[in-house]
Write an enzyme that holds these catalytic residues in place. Structure first.
Site, PDB file in Angstrom:
ATOM      1  N   HIS A  81       0.958  -1.184   0.008  1.00 16.60           N
ATOM      2  CA  HIS A  81      -0.245  -0.059  -0.099  1.00 16.60           C
ATOM      3  C   HIS A  81       0.947   1.279   0.030  1.00 16.60           C
ATOM      4  O   HIS A  81       1.899   1.325   0.559  1.00 16.60           O
ATOM      5  CB  HIS A  81      -0.969  -0.062   1.066  1.00 16.60           C
ATOM      6  CG  HIS A  81      -0.374   0.172   2.432  1.00 16.60           C
ATOM      7  ND1 HIS A  81      -0.201   1.345   3.190  1.00 16.60           N
ATOM      8  CD2 HIS A  81       0.088  -0.814   3.443  1.00 16.60           C
ATOM      9  CE1 HIS A  81       0.585   0.935   4.317  1.00 16.60           C
ATOM     10  NE2 HIS A  81       0.393  -0.342   4.431  1.00 16.60           N
ATOM     11  N   ASP A  83      -0.587   4.605   0.815  1.00 13.99           N
ATOM     12  CA  ASP A  83      -0.714   5.617   1.895  1.00 13.99           C
ATOM     13  C   ASP A  83      -0.069   5.397   3.212  1.00 13.99           C
ATOM     14  O   ASP A  83       0.553   4.084   3.306  1.00 13.99           O
ATOM     15  CB  ASP A  83      -2.394   5.492   2.349  1.00 13.99           C
ATOM     16  CG  ASP A  83      -2.621   4.254   2.904  1.00 13.99           C
ATOM     17  OD1 ASP A  83      -2.307   3.185   2.595  1.00 13.99           O
ATOM     18  OD2 ASP A  83      -3.450   4.242   3.917  1.00 13.99           O
ATOM     19  N   ASP A 144       6.327   1.715   6.100  1.00 12.51           N
ATOM     20  CA  ASP A 144       5.001   1.414   6.072  1.00 12.51           C
ATOM     21  C   ASP A 144       4.108   2.125   5.108  1.00 12.51           C
ATOM     22  O   ASP A 144       3.439   3.123   5.510  1.00 12.51           O
ATOM     23  CB  ASP A 144       4.483   1.360   7.567  1.00 12.51           C
ATOM     24  CG  ASP A 144       3.323   0.651   7.604  1.00 12.51           C
ATOM     25  OD1 ASP A 144       2.771   0.131   6.699  1.00 12.51           O
ATOM     26  OD2 ASP A 144       2.585   0.853   8.862  1.00 12.51           O
ATOM     27  N   GLU A 178      -4.900   1.736   3.249  1.00 19.07           N
ATOM     28  CA  GLU A 178      -4.752   0.533   3.848  1.00 19.07           C
ATOM     29  C   GLU A 178      -4.598   0.802   5.427  1.00 19.07           C
ATOM     30  O   GLU A 178      -5.288   0.237   6.266  1.00 19.07           O
ATOM     31  CB  GLU A 178      -3.288  -0.453   3.550  1.00 19.07           C
ATOM     32  CG  GLU A 178      -3.232  -1.519   4.388  1.00 19.07           C
ATOM     33  CD  GLU A 178      -2.536  -1.585   5.548  1.00 19.07           C
ATOM     34  OE1 GLU A 178      -2.296  -2.598   6.403  1.00 19.07           O
ATOM     35  OE2 GLU A 178      -1.986  -0.532   6.020  1.00 19.07           O
ATOM     36  N   GLU A 179      -3.987   1.918   5.641  1.00 13.34           N
ATOM     37  CA  GLU A 179      -3.940   2.490   7.101  1.00 13.34           C
ATOM     38  C   GLU A 179      -5.110   2.871   7.586  1.00 13.34           C
ATOM     39  O   GLU A 179      -5.343   3.095   8.854  1.00 13.34           O
ATOM     40  CB  GLU A 179      -3.013   3.771   7.009  1.00 13.34           C
ATOM     41  CG  GLU A 179      -1.140   3.425   6.690  1.00 13.34           C
ATOM     42  CD  GLU A 179      -0.899   2.462   7.627  1.00 13.34           C
ATOM     43  OE1 GLU A 179      -1.262   2.252   8.700  1.00 13.34           O
ATOM     44  OE2 GLU A 179       0.405   1.999   7.396  1.00 13.34           O
ATOM     45  N   ASP A 201       4.667  -6.040   3.856  1.00 16.30           N
ATOM     46  CA  ASP A 201       4.166  -5.158   4.637  1.00 16.30           C
ATOM     47  C   ASP A 201       4.379  -5.576   6.330  1.00 16.30           C
ATOM     48  O   ASP A 201       3.804  -4.946   7.076  1.00 16.30           O
ATOM     49  CB  ASP A 201       2.570  -5.001   4.529  1.00 16.30           C
ATOM     50  CG  ASP A 201       2.081  -3.621   5.386  1.00 16.30           C
ATOM     51  OD1 ASP A 201       2.938  -2.777   5.542  1.00 16.30           O
ATOM     52  OD2 ASP A 201       0.783  -3.653   5.674  1.00 16.30           O
ATOM     53  N   HIS A 383       4.520   4.278  12.244  1.00 13.20           N
ATOM     54  CA  HIS A 383       3.644   5.534  12.430  1.00 13.20           C
ATOM     55  C   HIS A 383       4.046   6.551  13.436  1.00 13.20           C
ATOM     56  O   HIS A 383       3.405   7.122  14.249  1.00 13.20           O
ATOM     57  CB  HIS A 383       2.371   4.916  13.260  1.00 13.20           C
ATOM     58  CG  HIS A 383       1.467   3.981  12.303  1.00 13.20           C
ATOM     59  ND1 HIS A 383       0.361   3.467  12.591  1.00 13.20           N
ATOM     60  CD2 HIS A 383       1.767   3.151  11.064  1.00 13.20           C
ATOM     61  CE1 HIS A 383       0.005   2.475  11.450  1.00 13.20           C
ATOM     62  NE2 HIS A 383       0.648   2.495  10.858  1.00 13.20           N
TER      63      HIS A 383
END
Length: 420
Positions: A81, A83, A144, A178-179, A201, A383
Protein backbone atom coordinates in the site's frame (compact mmCIF):
# COMPACT_ATOMS: atom_id res chain seq x y z
CA UNK A 1 21.09 -8.16 -6.46
CA UNK A 2 19.83 -4.57 -6.74
CA UNK A 3 22.63 -2.30 -5.55
CA UNK A 4 22.23 -0.31 -2.35
CA UNK A 5 22.17 3.24 -3.76
CA UNK A 6 19.49 2.30 -6.27
CA UNK A 7 17.27 1.08 -3.41
CA UNK A 8 17.94 4.25 -1.40
CA UNK A 9 17.15 6.55 -4.31
CA UNK A 10 13.92 4.75 -5.16
CA UNK A 11 12.75 4.66 -1.53
CA UNK A 12 13.52 8.35 -0.99
CA UNK A 13 11.61 9.29 -4.14
CA UNK A 14 8.50 7.64 -2.64
CA UNK A 15 8.67 8.83 0.98
CA UNK A 16 9.06 12.52 0.12
CA UNK A 17 5.56 12.38 -1.41
CA UNK A 18 2.90 12.92 1.26
CA UNK A 19 0.25 10.18 1.02
CA UNK A 20 -1.41 10.36 4.44
CA UNK A 21 -4.89 8.81 4.36
CA UNK A 22 -7.96 10.23 6.12
CA UNK A 23 -10.42 8.06 8.08
CA UNK A 24 -13.01 10.86 8.01
CA UNK A 25 -13.25 10.89 4.23
CA UNK A 26 -15.66 8.67 2.30
CA UNK A 27 -13.76 9.08 -0.98
CA UNK A 28 -11.39 6.51 -2.49
CA UNK A 29 -8.60 7.33 -2.21
CA UNK A 30 -9.45 9.17 0.98
CA UNK A 31 -7.04 12.00 0.15
CA UNK A 32 -6.32 13.58 -3.24
CA UNK A 33 -2.58 13.66 -2.53
CA UNK A 34 -2.38 9.87 -2.75
CA UNK A 35 -2.82 10.30 -6.52
CA UNK A 36 0.61 11.98 -6.67
CA UNK A 37 2.39 8.75 -5.81
CA UNK A 38 -0.14 6.53 -7.61
CA UNK A 39 0.52 8.32 -10.91
CA UNK A 40 4.26 8.18 -10.36
CA UNK A 41 4.17 4.43 -9.63
CA UNK A 42 2.07 3.63 -12.69
CA UNK A 43 4.52 5.51 -14.90
CA UNK A 44 7.54 3.91 -13.24
CA UNK A 45 6.15 0.40 -13.74
CA UNK A 46 5.84 1.14 -17.46
CA UNK A 47 9.37 2.53 -17.56
CA UNK A 48 10.96 -0.59 -16.07
CA UNK A 49 9.14 -2.77 -18.61
CA UNK A 50 6.07 -4.10 -16.80
CA UNK A 51 3.03 -4.89 -18.96
CA UNK A 52 -0.74 -4.36 -18.57
CA UNK A 53 -0.16 -1.44 -16.21
CA UNK A 54 -3.52 -0.10 -15.00
CA UNK A 55 -4.49 2.70 -12.64
CA UNK A 56 -8.22 2.64 -11.96
CA UNK A 57 -10.61 5.38 -10.83
CA UNK A 58 -9.95 4.53 -7.15
CA UNK A 59 -6.13 4.67 -7.50
CA UNK A 60 -5.58 0.90 -7.41
CA UNK A 61 -2.54 -0.02 -9.49
CA UNK A 62 -1.95 -3.40 -11.14
CA UNK A 63 0.74 -4.61 -13.53
CA UNK A 64 2.06 -7.83 -15.05
CA UNK A 65 5.44 -9.43 -15.49
CA UNK A 66 4.78 -12.13 -18.13
CA UNK A 67 6.05 -15.67 -17.67
CA UNK A 68 9.33 -16.57 -19.37
CA UNK A 69 8.82 -20.35 -19.19
CA UNK A 70 6.79 -22.62 -21.47
CA UNK A 71 5.38 -24.96 -18.80
CA UNK A 72 2.32 -24.09 -16.65
CA UNK A 73 3.14 -22.10 -13.52
CA UNK A 74 0.65 -20.68 -10.99
CA UNK A 75 0.14 -16.94 -11.32
CA UNK A 76 1.39 -15.29 -8.12
CA UNK A 77 1.16 -11.73 -6.87
CA UNK A 78 2.84 -9.18 -4.60
CA UNK A 79 0.87 -6.39 -2.92
CA UNK A 80 1.75 -3.23 -0.95
CA UNK A 81 0.00 0.00 0.00
CA UNK A 82 1.16 3.53 -0.72
CA UNK A 83 -0.78 5.53 1.85
CA UNK A 84 0.75 6.41 5.21
CA UNK A 85 -0.85 6.51 8.65
CA UNK A 86 -2.91 9.50 9.84
CA UNK A 87 -1.47 8.85 13.33
CA UNK A 88 1.47 11.17 12.57
CA UNK A 89 2.22 13.65 9.83
CA UNK A 90 3.73 12.44 6.55
CA UNK A 91 4.20 15.94 5.10
CA UNK A 92 7.70 17.18 4.24
CA UNK A 93 9.47 13.92 5.05
CA UNK A 94 13.23 14.48 5.09
CA UNK A 95 14.93 11.07 5.17
CA UNK A 96 18.38 10.84 6.74
CA UNK A 97 20.97 8.19 5.84
CA UNK A 98 23.31 6.78 8.49
CA UNK A 99 25.92 4.44 7.03
CA UNK A 100 27.76 1.77 9.00
CA UNK A 101 25.59 2.20 12.10
CA UNK A 102 27.76 1.95 15.21
CA UNK A 103 25.16 0.78 17.72
CA UNK A 104 24.95 4.13 19.51
CA UNK A 105 22.31 6.84 19.75
CA UNK A 106 21.20 8.40 16.46
CA UNK A 107 20.45 12.11 16.73
CA UNK A 108 17.40 12.69 14.55
CA UNK A 109 17.01 16.36 15.37
CA UNK A 110 19.70 18.23 17.28
CA UNK A 111 17.60 21.38 17.66
CA UNK A 112 14.73 19.57 19.34
CA UNK A 113 16.89 16.93 21.03
CA UNK A 114 15.04 14.05 19.35
CA UNK A 115 17.13 10.88 19.66
CA UNK A 116 16.64 7.36 18.33
CA UNK A 117 18.32 5.30 21.01
CA UNK A 118 19.00 1.55 21.24
CA UNK A 119 18.50 1.91 25.01
CA UNK A 120 14.79 2.28 24.24
CA UNK A 121 14.50 0.78 20.75
CA UNK A 122 16.57 -2.38 21.18
CA UNK A 123 15.87 -3.61 17.64
CA UNK A 124 18.41 -1.04 16.40
CA UNK A 125 21.18 -3.31 17.65
CA UNK A 126 20.15 -5.97 15.12
CA UNK A 127 21.53 -3.69 12.42
CA UNK A 128 24.98 -2.68 13.60
CA UNK A 129 27.25 -2.07 10.61
CA UNK A 130 24.31 -1.52 8.26
CA UNK A 131 22.87 1.57 6.56
CA UNK A 132 19.90 3.02 8.45
CA UNK A 133 17.32 5.42 6.97
CA UNK A 134 15.47 7.57 9.53
CA UNK A 135 13.29 10.66 9.71
CA UNK A 136 14.46 14.09 10.88
CA UNK A 137 12.25 13.61 13.95
CA UNK A 138 9.41 15.79 12.68
CA UNK A 139 7.46 13.25 10.60
CA UNK A 140 6.95 9.55 10.15
CA UNK A 141 9.17 7.94 7.51
CA UNK A 142 6.66 5.98 5.45
CA UNK A 143 8.55 2.68 5.34
CA UNK A 144 5.08 1.34 6.11
CA UNK A 145 4.61 0.58 3.32
CA UNK A 146 6.79 2.43 0.83
CA UNK A 147 9.58 0.01 1.71
CA UNK A 148 7.30 -2.78 0.44
CA UNK A 149 6.63 -0.89 -2.79
CA UNK A 150 10.36 -0.21 -3.24
CA UNK A 151 11.07 -3.92 -2.85
CA UNK A 152 8.37 -5.10 -5.26
CA UNK A 153 9.29 -2.60 -8.00
CA UNK A 154 13.00 -3.36 -7.54
CA UNK A 155 12.42 -7.12 -7.68
CA UNK A 156 10.38 -6.82 -10.88
CA UNK A 157 13.08 -4.60 -12.39
CA UNK A 158 15.72 -7.16 -11.45
CA UNK A 159 13.78 -10.03 -13.05
CA UNK A 160 13.24 -7.97 -16.23
CA UNK A 161 16.97 -7.20 -16.42
CA UNK A 162 17.89 -10.86 -15.77
CA UNK A 163 15.79 -12.96 -18.15
CA UNK A 164 17.97 -15.97 -17.35
CA UNK A 165 16.03 -16.24 -14.08
CA UNK A 166 12.98 -18.36 -14.85
CA UNK A 167 9.61 -17.38 -13.44
CA UNK A 168 5.91 -17.66 -14.16
CA UNK A 169 3.45 -14.81 -14.61
CA UNK A 170 3.65 -12.33 -11.74
CA UNK A 171 1.07 -9.70 -10.86
CA UNK A 172 1.78 -6.68 -8.66
CA UNK A 173 -0.82 -4.52 -6.93
CA UNK A 174 -0.52 -1.26 -5.01
CA UNK A 175 -3.44 0.02 -2.94
CA UNK A 176 -4.55 3.26 -1.26
CA UNK A 177 -6.06 3.63 2.22
CA UNK A 178 -4.72 0.49 3.91
CA UNK A 179 -3.88 2.48 7.04
CA UNK A 180 -7.56 3.32 7.55
CA UNK A 181 -8.65 -0.29 6.99
CA UNK A 182 -9.90 0.09 3.43
CA UNK A 183 -6.93 -1.02 1.34
CA UNK A 184 -8.64 -4.14 0.01
CA UNK A 185 -12.20 -2.81 -0.15
CA UNK A 186 -12.12 -2.02 -3.87
CA UNK A 187 -9.35 -4.42 -4.88
CA UNK A 188 -10.54 -6.40 -7.91
CA UNK A 189 -9.37 -9.94 -7.09
CA UNK A 190 -10.78 -11.35 -10.33
CA UNK A 191 -8.96 -8.76 -12.42
CA UNK A 192 -5.75 -9.38 -10.46
CA UNK A 193 -6.00 -13.01 -11.50
CA UNK A 194 -3.41 -14.56 -9.16
CA UNK A 195 -3.74 -17.96 -7.49
CA UNK A 196 -2.14 -16.51 -4.38
CA UNK A 197 -0.16 -13.44 -3.35
CA UNK A 198 2.05 -11.96 -0.62
CA UNK A 199 1.74 -8.60 1.05
CA UNK A 200 5.16 -7.02 1.64
CA UNK A 201 4.09 -5.17 4.77
CA UNK A 202 5.80 -6.74 7.78
CA UNK A 203 8.55 -5.35 9.96
CA UNK A 204 11.75 -7.14 11.04
CA UNK A 205 13.80 -9.19 8.58
CA UNK A 206 12.46 -12.75 8.51
CA UNK A 207 8.88 -12.03 9.54
CA UNK A 208 6.44 -14.37 7.83
CA UNK A 209 2.85 -14.15 9.02
CA UNK A 210 -0.32 -15.97 8.11
CA UNK A 211 -2.53 -15.32 11.11
CA UNK A 212 -3.88 -12.06 12.44
CA UNK A 213 -6.53 -10.74 14.79
CA UNK A 214 -10.24 -11.12 14.32
CA UNK A 215 -11.34 -7.51 14.65
CA UNK A 216 -14.44 -5.47 15.41
CA UNK A 217 -15.23 -1.89 16.33
CA UNK A 218 -17.78 -1.01 18.99
CA UNK A 219 -19.57 2.20 19.90
CA UNK A 220 -21.16 2.24 23.35
CA UNK A 221 -23.71 5.02 23.77
CA UNK A 222 -24.93 5.95 27.22
CA UNK A 223 -27.98 8.24 27.51
CA UNK A 224 -28.44 10.37 30.60
CA UNK A 225 -30.95 12.95 31.80
CA UNK A 226 -29.84 16.47 32.47
CA UNK A 227 -31.72 18.70 34.88
CA UNK A 228 -30.62 21.66 36.99
CA UNK A 229 -28.20 20.31 39.62
CA UNK A 230 -30.01 22.26 42.31
CA UNK A 231 -33.12 20.15 41.85
CA UNK A 232 -31.54 16.98 40.50
CA UNK A 233 -32.26 14.53 43.29
CA UNK A 234 -34.05 11.50 41.93
CA UNK A 235 -34.18 12.99 38.46
CA UNK A 236 -30.69 13.47 36.99
CA UNK A 237 -28.97 10.52 35.31
CA UNK A 238 -25.30 11.31 34.69
CA UNK A 239 -24.28 9.30 31.63
CA UNK A 240 -20.58 9.71 32.43
CA UNK A 241 -20.92 7.82 35.72
CA UNK A 242 -22.71 4.93 34.00
CA UNK A 243 -20.09 4.95 31.24
CA UNK A 244 -17.41 4.72 33.91
CA UNK A 245 -19.19 1.71 35.41
CA UNK A 246 -19.23 0.13 31.96
CA UNK A 247 -15.50 0.74 31.45
CA UNK A 248 -14.62 -0.67 34.86
CA UNK A 249 -16.75 -3.79 34.28
CA UNK A 250 -14.53 -4.96 31.41
CA UNK A 251 -11.45 -7.04 32.37
CA UNK A 252 -8.81 -4.44 33.25
CA UNK A 253 -5.86 -6.64 32.28
CA UNK A 254 -7.31 -7.51 28.89
CA UNK A 255 -6.12 -4.30 27.29
CA UNK A 256 -3.31 -3.67 24.76
CA UNK A 257 -0.79 -2.57 27.40
CA UNK A 258 -1.20 -5.87 29.27
CA UNK A 259 -1.32 -8.39 26.41
CA UNK A 260 0.99 -9.94 23.83
CA UNK A 261 1.27 -12.84 21.38
CA UNK A 262 -2.15 -14.39 20.75
CA UNK A 263 -3.79 -12.70 23.74
CA UNK A 264 -6.82 -10.65 22.77
CA UNK A 265 -8.04 -7.37 24.22
CA UNK A 266 -10.63 -4.62 24.54
CA UNK A 267 -9.20 -1.20 23.68
CA UNK A 268 -10.98 2.00 24.65
CA UNK A 269 -9.62 4.58 22.23
CA UNK A 270 -12.22 7.33 22.41
CA UNK A 271 -14.36 8.93 25.12
CA UNK A 272 -16.67 11.88 24.61
CA UNK A 273 -19.02 12.64 27.43
CA UNK A 274 -21.49 14.98 29.05
CA UNK A 275 -24.24 14.47 31.59
CA UNK A 276 -26.75 13.98 28.80
CA UNK A 277 -24.80 11.54 26.59
CA UNK A 278 -21.48 9.71 26.57
CA UNK A 279 -19.97 7.75 23.71
CA UNK A 280 -17.22 5.17 24.16
CA UNK A 281 -15.28 3.91 21.15
CA UNK A 282 -13.70 0.48 21.43
CA UNK A 283 -11.85 -1.94 19.25
CA UNK A 284 -12.12 -5.66 20.02
CA UNK A 285 -9.33 -8.04 19.01
CA UNK A 286 -8.67 -11.78 19.37
CA UNK A 287 -6.90 -14.42 17.29
CA UNK A 288 -9.31 -17.13 18.49
CA UNK A 289 -12.72 -16.89 16.79
CA UNK A 290 -14.64 -18.30 19.80
CA UNK A 291 -12.94 -15.89 22.18
CA UNK A 292 -13.63 -13.07 19.72
CA UNK A 293 -17.35 -13.87 19.68
CA UNK A 294 -17.32 -14.14 23.48
CA UNK A 295 -15.79 -10.67 23.76
CA UNK A 296 -18.53 -9.17 21.61
CA UNK A 297 -21.18 -10.99 23.68
CA UNK A 298 -19.63 -9.69 26.92
CA UNK A 299 -19.90 -6.08 25.74
CA UNK A 300 -23.60 -6.53 25.04
CA UNK A 301 -24.19 -8.38 28.32
CA UNK A 302 -22.62 -5.56 30.35
CA UNK A 303 -24.97 -3.11 28.65
CA UNK A 304 -27.93 -5.33 29.47
CA UNK A 305 -26.85 -5.53 33.14
CA UNK A 306 -26.57 -1.74 33.45
CA UNK A 307 -29.95 -1.27 31.78
CA UNK A 308 -31.46 -3.70 34.27
CA UNK A 309 -29.95 -1.75 37.16
CA UNK A 310 -31.37 1.52 35.80
CA UNK A 311 -34.71 -0.14 35.00
CA UNK A 312 -34.63 1.46 31.56
CA UNK A 313 -32.51 1.32 28.42
CA UNK A 314 -29.71 3.80 28.91
CA UNK A 315 -26.83 1.85 27.32
CA UNK A 316 -26.74 0.65 23.72
CA UNK A 317 -23.89 -1.14 21.95
CA UNK A 318 -23.26 -1.12 18.21
CA UNK A 319 -20.63 -3.64 17.06
CA UNK A 320 -19.31 -3.95 13.53
CA UNK A 321 -16.93 -6.68 12.38
CA UNK A 322 -13.87 -5.29 10.58
CA UNK A 323 -11.76 -8.26 9.47
CA UNK A 324 -11.04 -11.87 10.39
CA UNK A 325 -8.07 -14.15 11.02
CA UNK A 326 -6.70 -15.19 7.63
CA UNK A 327 -5.30 -18.40 9.11
CA UNK A 328 -8.46 -20.33 8.18
CA UNK A 329 -7.94 -19.36 4.52
CA UNK A 330 -4.19 -20.00 4.48
CA UNK A 331 -4.06 -23.37 6.26
CA UNK A 332 -5.67 -25.26 3.31
CA UNK A 333 -2.89 -23.92 1.04
CA UNK A 334 0.08 -23.99 3.38
CA UNK A 335 2.46 -24.60 0.47
CA UNK A 336 2.39 -20.85 -0.16
CA UNK A 337 3.86 -20.26 3.30
CA UNK A 338 6.44 -23.03 2.81
CA UNK A 339 7.55 -21.48 -0.49
CA UNK A 340 8.12 -18.14 1.25
CA UNK A 341 10.00 -19.86 4.08
CA UNK A 342 12.30 -21.61 1.62
CA UNK A 343 12.81 -18.35 -0.26
CA UNK A 344 14.02 -16.77 2.96
CA UNK A 345 16.31 -19.67 3.78
CA UNK A 346 17.88 -19.44 0.33
CA UNK A 347 18.53 -15.76 1.06
CA UNK A 348 20.26 -16.68 4.33
CA UNK A 349 17.35 -15.53 6.48
CA UNK A 350 15.76 -17.43 9.36
CA UNK A 351 11.98 -17.21 9.04
CA UNK A 352 10.20 -15.71 12.05
CA UNK A 353 6.69 -17.13 11.88
CA UNK A 354 4.38 -15.38 14.32
CA UNK A 355 0.84 -14.01 14.57
CA UNK A 356 0.20 -10.40 13.58
CA UNK A 357 -1.18 -8.28 16.40
CA UNK A 358 -3.14 -6.26 13.88
CA UNK A 359 -4.55 -6.70 10.41
CA UNK A 360 -3.28 -6.42 6.86
CA UNK A 361 -4.69 -6.08 3.38
CA UNK A 362 -3.74 -9.76 3.16
CA UNK A 363 -6.38 -10.68 5.71
CA UNK A 364 -9.21 -9.13 3.72
CA UNK A 365 -7.81 -10.37 0.41
CA UNK A 366 -7.64 -13.92 1.78
CA UNK A 367 -11.38 -13.80 2.56
CA UNK A 368 -11.99 -12.32 -0.90
CA UNK A 369 -10.48 -15.42 -2.52
CA UNK A 370 -6.80 -14.44 -2.75
CA UNK A 371 -4.79 -16.27 -0.06
CA UNK A 372 -2.21 -13.73 1.01
CA UNK A 373 0.40 -14.23 3.77
CA UNK A 374 2.50 -11.28 4.91
CA UNK A 375 6.28 -10.92 4.47
CA UNK A 376 8.69 -8.46 6.10
CA UNK A 377 9.38 -5.12 4.47
CA UNK A 378 12.11 -4.23 6.95
CA UNK A 379 10.86 -1.12 8.76
CA UNK A 380 10.54 -0.56 12.51
CA UNK A 381 8.65 1.84 14.82
CA UNK A 382 5.87 2.51 12.31
CA UNK A 383 3.50 5.48 12.52
CA UNK A 384 5.81 7.87 14.34
CA UNK A 385 8.92 10.01 14.38
CA UNK A 386 11.20 7.12 15.40
CA UNK A 387 10.45 5.01 12.32
CA UNK A 388 13.51 3.59 10.56
CA UNK A 389 14.46 1.01 7.95
CA UNK A 390 17.82 -0.66 7.25
CA UNK A 391 18.68 -0.62 3.54
CA UNK A 392 20.06 -4.15 3.79
CA UNK A 393 16.64 -5.36 4.97
CA UNK A 394 15.07 -3.95 1.82
CA UNK A 395 17.74 -5.64 -0.28
CA UNK A 396 16.97 -8.96 1.43
CA UNK A 397 13.25 -8.49 0.79
CA UNK A 398 13.99 -8.02 -2.92
CA UNK A 399 15.98 -11.24 -2.84
CA UNK A 400 13.09 -13.09 -1.17
CA UNK A 401 10.64 -11.91 -3.84
CA UNK A 402 12.98 -13.07 -6.59
CA UNK A 403 13.47 -16.41 -4.83
CA UNK A 404 9.70 -16.93 -4.49
CA UNK A 405 9.36 -16.33 -8.24
CA UNK A 406 12.12 -18.86 -8.98
CA UNK A 407 10.82 -21.53 -6.60
CA UNK A 408 7.26 -21.24 -7.92
CA UNK A 409 8.51 -21.68 -11.50
CA UNK A 410 10.44 -24.85 -10.68
CA UNK A 411 8.36 -27.54 -9.06
CA UNK A 412 5.84 -26.72 -6.37
CA UNK A 413 4.32 -30.19 -6.40
CA UNK A 414 6.56 -31.24 -3.50
CA UNK A 415 5.08 -28.46 -1.34
CA UNK A 416 1.53 -29.45 -2.25
CA UNK A 417 2.17 -33.17 -1.62
CA UNK A 418 3.01 -32.39 1.99
CA UNK A 419 -0.53 -30.99 2.41
CA UNK A 420 -2.24 -34.15 1.12
Amino acid sequence: MIEKQHIIDRFKSYVIIDTESDPNSDATPSTEKQWNLANKLAEELKQIGMEDVTLDENAYIMATLPSNVSHPVPVIGFVSHFDTSPDFTGANVKPQIFENYDGKDIVLNKEQNIILSPDYFEDLLLYKGQTIITTDGKTLLGADDKAGITEIVSAMEYLINHPEIKHGKIRVGFTPDEEIGRGAHKFDVKKFGAEWAYTMDGSQVGELEYENFNAAGAVVTVKGKIVHPGSAKGKMINSMYIATDYINSLPRLETPEHTEGREGFFHLHGFKGSVDETKLQYIIRDHDKKHFEARKAMMQRLADDLNEQQEMEVVTVEIKDQYFNMREKIEPVMHIVKIAKQAMEEAGIEAIIKPIRGGTDGSQLSFMGLPCPNIFAGGHNFHGRYEFVPVESMQKAVEVIVNIAKITALDISKFKKEEE
